[in-house]
Design a protein around this motif. Structure first.
Motif, PDB file in Angstrom:
ATOM      1  N   ASP B 174      -8.298  42.253   5.782  1.00 45.41           N
ATOM      2  CA  ASP B 174      -8.642  40.952   5.197  1.00 45.41           C
ATOM      3  C   ASP B 174      -7.586  39.908   5.569  1.00 45.41           C
ATOM      4  OD1 ASP B 174      -6.907  40.681   2.298  1.00 45.41           O
ATOM      5  OD2 ASP B 174      -7.005  42.614   3.285  1.00 45.41           O
ATOM      6  N   ALA B 175      -7.922  38.644   5.296  1.00 39.04           N
ATOM      7  CA  ALA B 175      -7.065  37.530   5.726  1.00 39.04           C
ATOM      8  C   ALA B 175      -5.691  37.588   5.064  1.00 39.04           C
ATOM      9  CB  ALA B 175      -7.757  36.211   5.388  1.00 39.04           C
ATOM     10  N   LEU B 176      -5.670  37.924   3.768  1.00 39.87           N
ATOM     11  CA  LEU B 176      -4.391  37.943   3.045  1.00 39.87           C
ATOM     12  C   LEU B 176      -3.459  39.028   3.595  1.00 39.87           C
ATOM     13  CD1 LEU B 176      -2.720  36.704   0.777  1.00 39.87           C
ATOM     14  CD2 LEU B 176      -3.838  38.241  -0.840  1.00 39.87           C
ATOM     15  N   SER B 177      -4.007  40.202   3.869  1.00 42.57           N
ATOM     16  CA  SER B 177      -3.140  41.280   4.402  1.00 42.57           C
ATOM     17  C   SER B 177      -2.628  40.921   5.799  1.00 42.57           C
ATOM     18  CB  SER B 177      -3.884  42.620   4.421  1.00 42.57           C
ATOM     19  OG  SER B 177      -4.792  42.688   5.487  1.00 42.57           O
ATOM     20  N   ALA B 179      -2.036  37.770   6.741  1.00 42.89           N
ATOM     21  CA  ALA B 179      -1.006  36.755   6.511  1.00 42.89           C
ATOM     22  C   ALA B 179       0.300  37.399   6.031  1.00 42.89           C
ATOM     23  CB  ALA B 179      -1.505  35.745   5.475  1.00 42.89           C
ATOM     24  N   LEU B 180       0.160  38.462   5.225  1.00 43.93           N
ATOM     25  CA  LEU B 180       1.352  39.135   4.689  1.00 43.93           C
ATOM     26  C   LEU B 180       1.890  40.209   5.641  1.00 43.93           C
ATOM     27  CD1 LEU B 180       0.221  39.499   0.949  1.00 43.93           C
ATOM     28  CD2 LEU B 180       2.078  38.072   1.788  1.00 43.93           C
ATOM     29  N   LYS B 181       1.260  40.341   6.783  1.00 41.97           N
ATOM     30  CA  LYS B 181       1.670  41.309   7.826  1.00 41.97           C
ATOM     31  C   LYS B 181       1.752  42.738   7.278  1.00 41.97           C
ATOM     32  CE  LYS B 181       5.009  38.326   8.705  1.00 41.97           C
ATOM     33  NZ  LYS B 181       6.289  37.808   9.091  1.00 41.97           N
ATOM     34  N   ILE B 182       0.722  43.093   6.495  1.00 37.41           N
ATOM     35  CA  ILE B 182       0.717  44.447   5.918  1.00 37.41           C
ATOM     36  C   ILE B 182      -0.084  45.370   6.833  1.00 37.41           C
ATOM     37  CG2 ILE B 182       0.204  45.869   3.889  1.00 37.41           C
ATOM     38  CD1 ILE B 182       0.288  43.330   2.199  1.00 37.41           C
ATOM     39  N   TYR B 183       0.602  46.086   7.647  1.00 33.25           N
ATOM     40  CA  TYR B 183       0.026  47.111   8.510  1.00 33.25           C
ATOM     41  C   TYR B 183       1.193  47.975   8.955  1.00 33.25           C
ATOM     42  CZ  TYR B 183       1.591  43.431  11.656  1.00 33.25           C
ATOM     43  OH  TYR B 183       2.344  42.458  12.258  1.00 33.25           O
ATOM     44  N   GLY B 184       0.909  49.086   9.566  1.00 38.77           N
ATOM     45  CA  GLY B 184       2.032  49.927   9.975  1.00 38.77           C
ATOM     46  C   GLY B 184       1.618  51.103  10.825  1.00 38.77           C
ATOM     47  N   ILE B 185       2.611  51.918  11.113  1.00 36.94           N
ATOM     48  CA  ILE B 185       2.401  53.114  11.910  1.00 36.94           C
ATOM     49  C   ILE B 185       3.350  54.185  11.356  1.00 36.94           C
ATOM     50  CG2 ILE B 185       4.042  52.250  13.637  1.00 36.94           C
ATOM     51  CD1 ILE B 185       2.438  53.730  15.773  1.00 36.94           C
ATOM     52  N   TYR B 186       2.860  55.399  11.252  1.00 44.55           N
ATOM     53  CA  TYR B 186       3.742  56.489  10.822  1.00 44.55           C
ATOM     54  C   TYR B 186       3.388  57.759  11.592  1.00 44.55           C
ATOM     55  CZ  TYR B 186       0.032  58.781   8.106  1.00 44.55           C
ATOM     56  OH  TYR B 186      -1.114  59.434   7.746  1.00 44.55           O
ATOM     57  N   TYR B 187       4.354  58.669  11.640  1.00 49.91           N
ATOM     58  CA  TYR B 187       4.118  59.937  12.327  1.00 49.91           C
ATOM     59  C   TYR B 187       3.558  60.932  11.315  1.00 49.91           C
ATOM     60  CZ  TYR B 187       4.872  64.247  14.877  1.00 49.91           C
ATOM     61  OH  TYR B 187       4.685  65.455  15.496  1.00 49.91           O
ATOM     62  N   ASN B 196      -1.867  54.690  13.164  1.00 50.28           N
ATOM     63  CA  ASN B 196      -1.837  53.249  12.856  1.00 50.28           C
ATOM     64  C   ASN B 196      -2.694  52.999  11.627  1.00 50.28           C
ATOM     65  OD1 ASN B 196      -0.420  51.670  15.016  1.00 50.28           O
ATOM     66  ND2 ASN B 196      -1.713  52.989  16.271  1.00 50.28           N
ATOM     67  N   TRP B 197      -2.233  52.114  10.783  1.00 51.53           N
ATOM     68  CA  TRP B 197      -3.048  51.812   9.604  1.00 51.53           C
ATOM     69  C   TRP B 197      -2.984  50.322   9.269  1.00 51.53           C
ATOM     70  CZ3 TRP B 197      -0.474  49.613   5.518  1.00 51.53           C
ATOM     71  CH2 TRP B 197       0.911  49.804   5.484  1.00 51.53           C
ATOM     72  N   GLN B 198      -3.991  49.877   8.547  1.00 48.12           N
ATOM     73  CA  GLN B 198      -4.043  48.506   8.027  1.00 48.12           C
ATOM     74  C   GLN B 198      -4.797  48.565   6.694  1.00 48.12           C
ATOM     75  OE1 GLN B 198      -5.957  46.557  11.285  1.00 48.12           O
ATOM     76  NE2 GLN B 198      -7.829  47.752  11.140  1.00 48.12           N
ATOM     77  N   ILE B 199      -4.853  47.450   5.987  1.00 52.52           N
ATOM     78  CA  ILE B 199      -5.533  47.495   4.681  1.00 52.52           C
ATOM     79  C   ILE B 199      -6.575  46.378   4.558  1.00 52.52           C
ATOM     80  CG2 ILE B 199      -3.591  48.579   3.489  1.00 52.52           C
ATOM     81  CD1 ILE B 199      -3.052  45.782   2.221  1.00 52.52           C
ATOM     82  N   HIS B 200      -7.431  46.517   3.572  1.00 57.57           N
ATOM     83  CA  HIS B 200      -8.383  45.453   3.244  1.00 57.57           C
ATOM     84  C   HIS B 200      -8.462  45.300   1.726  1.00 57.57           C
ATOM     85  CE1 HIS B 200     -11.956  48.556   3.215  1.00 57.57           C
ATOM     86  NE2 HIS B 200     -10.949  48.943   2.514  1.00 57.57           N
ATOM     87  N   PRO B 203      -6.774  41.027  -2.307  1.00 57.82           N
ATOM     88  CA  PRO B 203      -6.821  40.320  -3.607  1.00 57.82           C
ATOM     89  C   PRO B 203      -7.229  41.257  -4.753  1.00 57.82           C
ATOM     90  CG  PRO B 203      -7.910  39.011  -1.911  1.00 57.82           C
ATOM     91  CD  PRO B 203      -7.637  40.352  -1.302  1.00 57.82           C
ATOM     92  N   LEU B 204      -8.190  42.151  -4.499  1.00 60.93           N
ATOM     93  CA  LEU B 204      -8.611  43.095  -5.545  1.00 60.93           C
ATOM     94  C   LEU B 204      -7.449  44.034  -5.894  1.00 60.93           C
ATOM     95  CD1 LEU B 204     -10.777  44.417  -7.340  1.00 60.93           C
ATOM     96  CD2 LEU B 204     -11.499  45.776  -5.365  1.00 60.93           C
ATOM     97  N   GLY B 205      -6.743  44.485  -4.852  1.00 66.87           N
ATOM     98  CA  GLY B 205      -5.580  45.351  -5.074  1.00 66.87           C
ATOM     99  C   GLY B 205      -4.534  44.672  -5.938  1.00 66.87           C
ATOM    100  N   LEU B 206      -4.266  43.391  -5.660  1.00 68.55           N
ATOM    101  CA  LEU B 206      -3.286  42.639  -6.446  1.00 68.55           C
ATOM    102  C   LEU B 206      -3.710  42.554  -7.912  1.00 68.55           C
ATOM    103  CD1 LEU B 206      -2.465  39.746  -3.953  1.00 68.55           C
ATOM    104  CD2 LEU B 206      -0.827  41.397  -4.855  1.00 68.55           C
ATOM    105  N   ALA B 207      -5.005  42.306  -8.129  1.00 68.96           N
ATOM    106  CA  ALA B 207      -5.521  42.207  -9.504  1.00 68.96           C
ATOM    107  C   ALA B 207      -5.337  43.545 -10.230  1.00 68.96           C
ATOM    108  CB  ALA B 207      -6.991  41.807  -9.482  1.00 68.96           C
ATOM    109  N   LEU B 208      -5.606  44.630  -9.529  1.00 69.66           N
ATOM    110  CA  LEU B 208      -5.471  45.947 -10.163  1.00 69.66           C
ATOM    111  C   LEU B 208      -4.002  46.278 -10.460  1.00 69.66           C
ATOM    112  CD1 LEU B 208      -8.154  47.932  -8.134  1.00 69.66           C
ATOM    113  CD2 LEU B 208      -8.230  47.363 -10.565  1.00 69.66           C
ATOM    114  N   PHE B 209      -3.084  45.794  -9.592  1.00 61.97           N
ATOM    115  CA  PHE B 209      -1.663  46.049  -9.851  1.00 61.97           C
ATOM    116  C   PHE B 209      -1.156  45.286 -11.072  1.00 61.97           C
ATOM    117  CE2 PHE B 209      -1.431  48.281  -5.845  1.00 61.97           C
ATOM    118  CZ  PHE B 209      -0.573  49.315  -6.194  1.00 61.97           C
TER     119      PHE B 209
END
Lengths: 137, 320
Positions: B174-177, B179-187, B196-200, B203-209
């Motif tokens: 999503d656009a917010l993730s 903008a916040l550069k939330i993605y990554g890579i792990y072994y 490689n991973w990213q999120i979507h 905003p819903l996640g923020l509300a739940l937190f």
């Protein structure tokens, strides 16, 4: 495939500070408790006194016996219960130290969004630590 | 032959462990039935020793069942020990916090915990955690017990039903993730390759937190039980990243709430330190036993134990 490290520099900085802070925290907690329960130093209230009142609400217990809370222990560092309490204060402050350490790292990386988010996070935690909002001492 | 022997040893260990688990509430009930206006006839150090042993066992169980120690600590210790709920919640937050602090560094170094994902969610979560702690400490005890009972029963239901997804598939972040550069890579040690991973749905996640932070502060619970499903099932982060990042978020949110408990005088080192020590030692032993025990069986028993503790808190809240 060989395992590669994918943590960025800021994350590794946080991990280093956290590793040192948490190990030191555990040592301080153990040392403080030994000084307290074995009565190697005098205490504001003995363990037996606290045990007689630990069924009461926090506010009621503090009326009955004097035990450290918030920042009211400053100036009483020679007491066993205070030192044990201070070790918990240290543990609760560890995250603030770690976050404060990565602010310059984010600035160096020219990462404006996370510089702001981290500064705001430090402010929130420092604000909680001052006790202003929770009516602390 | 060796495989049969290993299976036999595992079965034996699992049976012993299940027996131990079933004895735990019985032992706790026995301790709780001592008429101590609330502390009285037993020397304080006996309670501390009992608390250390009890949290040590909880620590072992927590790892094997794959749940955070903090979520087991508050309902079970408040049910069976004579301490006021204020002090149990204060100790519960510190148990969860110390566990998160000691586990955090290796998870960050390996790149499993993601700093940017955690910081984005923790800022809002820590504010609501402070509010939750203030509300929880201002409420009458019975109301807190009632709400705690309902929450714990809900958690045991969620744990019973939840089916995490190891590698969720995200078509479009999503656009917010972004903008916040939330993605990554792990072994991934299981797949032996980089993921490689990213999120979507950020905003819903923020509300739940916000909700999770509030509950964690109010009840003194480590909120791993809720963080992980939100990261994994709502935001779509891989399970390993979700579990590791949850630990990191927990260290920030619980720090915020812990300060409120410290200022309200709801932290007694006498209770908090043996709890921290027992849980940390138990967690280390549990991690070693993890491969030798039938985890599903232990997990089911823990869910049942949690439901019983929730029911007990509910009855206390209703004055039954």
């Amino acid at each position: 495939m060989k395992e590669a490290v994918h943590a960025d520099r800021v994350q590794l900085t946080y991990a280093s500070v956290l590793g040192i802070a948490s190990t030191l925290g555990m040592i301080l907690i153990a040392a403080g408790y030994v000084l307290y329960v074995f009565e190697l130093l005098p205490s504001s209230a003995s363990a037996a006194d606290i045990a007689a009142h630990w069924h009461l609400r926090a506010s009621e217990l503090h009326h009955a016996v004097h035990v450290p809370s918030g920042w009211d222990w400053t100036g009483q560092l020679g007491r066993g219960d205070v030192l044990s309490y201070v070790s918990i204060i240290y543990l609760s402050a560890s995250t603030i130290f770690c976050l404060a350490f990565i602010v310059p790292a984010f600035i160096r990386e020219k990462d404006q969004i996370y510089t702001v988010i981290t500064i705001l996070q430090v402010c929130v935690l420092v604000f909680a630590a001052t006790g202003i909002i929770s009516g602390g001492h | 032959m060796a495989a049969v022997t290993t299976r036999g040893i595992n079965l034996f260990l699992s049976s012993v462990f299940a027996g131990l688990l079933l004895l735990l509430p019985a032992a706790a009930f026995a301790v709780a039935s001592v008429p101590v206006h609330e502390g009285g006839q037993l020397a304080w150090w006996v309670w501390m020793l009992a608390l250390f042993v009890f949290t040590f066992l909880l620590g072992i169980i927590a790892v094997i069942a794959g749940v955070g120690g903090g979520v087991l600590f508050v309902p079970i210790v408040s049910s069976f020990f004579p301490f006021h709920l204020d002090f149990v919640r204060g100790a519960g937050l510190l148990v969860a916090l110390s566990g998160a602090l000691s586990a955090g560094a290796p998870l960050l170094r390996k790149g499993l915990a993601n700093l940017k994902l955690a910081l984005s969610m923790a800022l809002i979560g820590s504010i609501s955690s402070i509010v939750g702690a203030m509300v929880g400490l201002a409420m009458p005890e019975k109301t807190v017990q009632l709400l705690l009972g309902l929450t714990i029963m809900f958690i045991s239901f969620v744990m019973y039903r939840s089916k995490n997804s190891a590698y969720p598939k995200i078509d479009e972040p999503d656009a917010l993730s972004r903008a916040l550069k939330i993605y990554g890579i792990y072994y991934d040690e299981h797949l032996k390759k980089d993921i490689n991973w990213q999120i979507h749905r950020t905003p819903l996640g923020l509300a739940l937190f916000i909700l999770i932070g509030f509950m964690a502060g109010m009840f003194g619970l480590g909120a791993g039980f809720a963080n992980v499903p939100v990261f994994n099932l709502v935001l779509g982060a891989p399970l390993r990243v979700s579990v590791a990042t949850s630990v990191f978020v927990l260290s920030i949110n619980d720090t915020a709430a812990a300060w409120v408990y410290l200022h309200k005088g709801a932290v007694l080192p006498l209770i908090a330190v043996p709890s921290i020590a027992g849980m940390m030692l138990g967690t280390k032993i549990g991690a070693k036993l993890l491969t030798k025990i039938h985890t599903n069986m232990v997990r089911r028993i823990v869910i049942a134990l949690l439901a019983v503790a929730g029911l007990r808190a509910l009855f206390k809240g209703l004055g039954i």
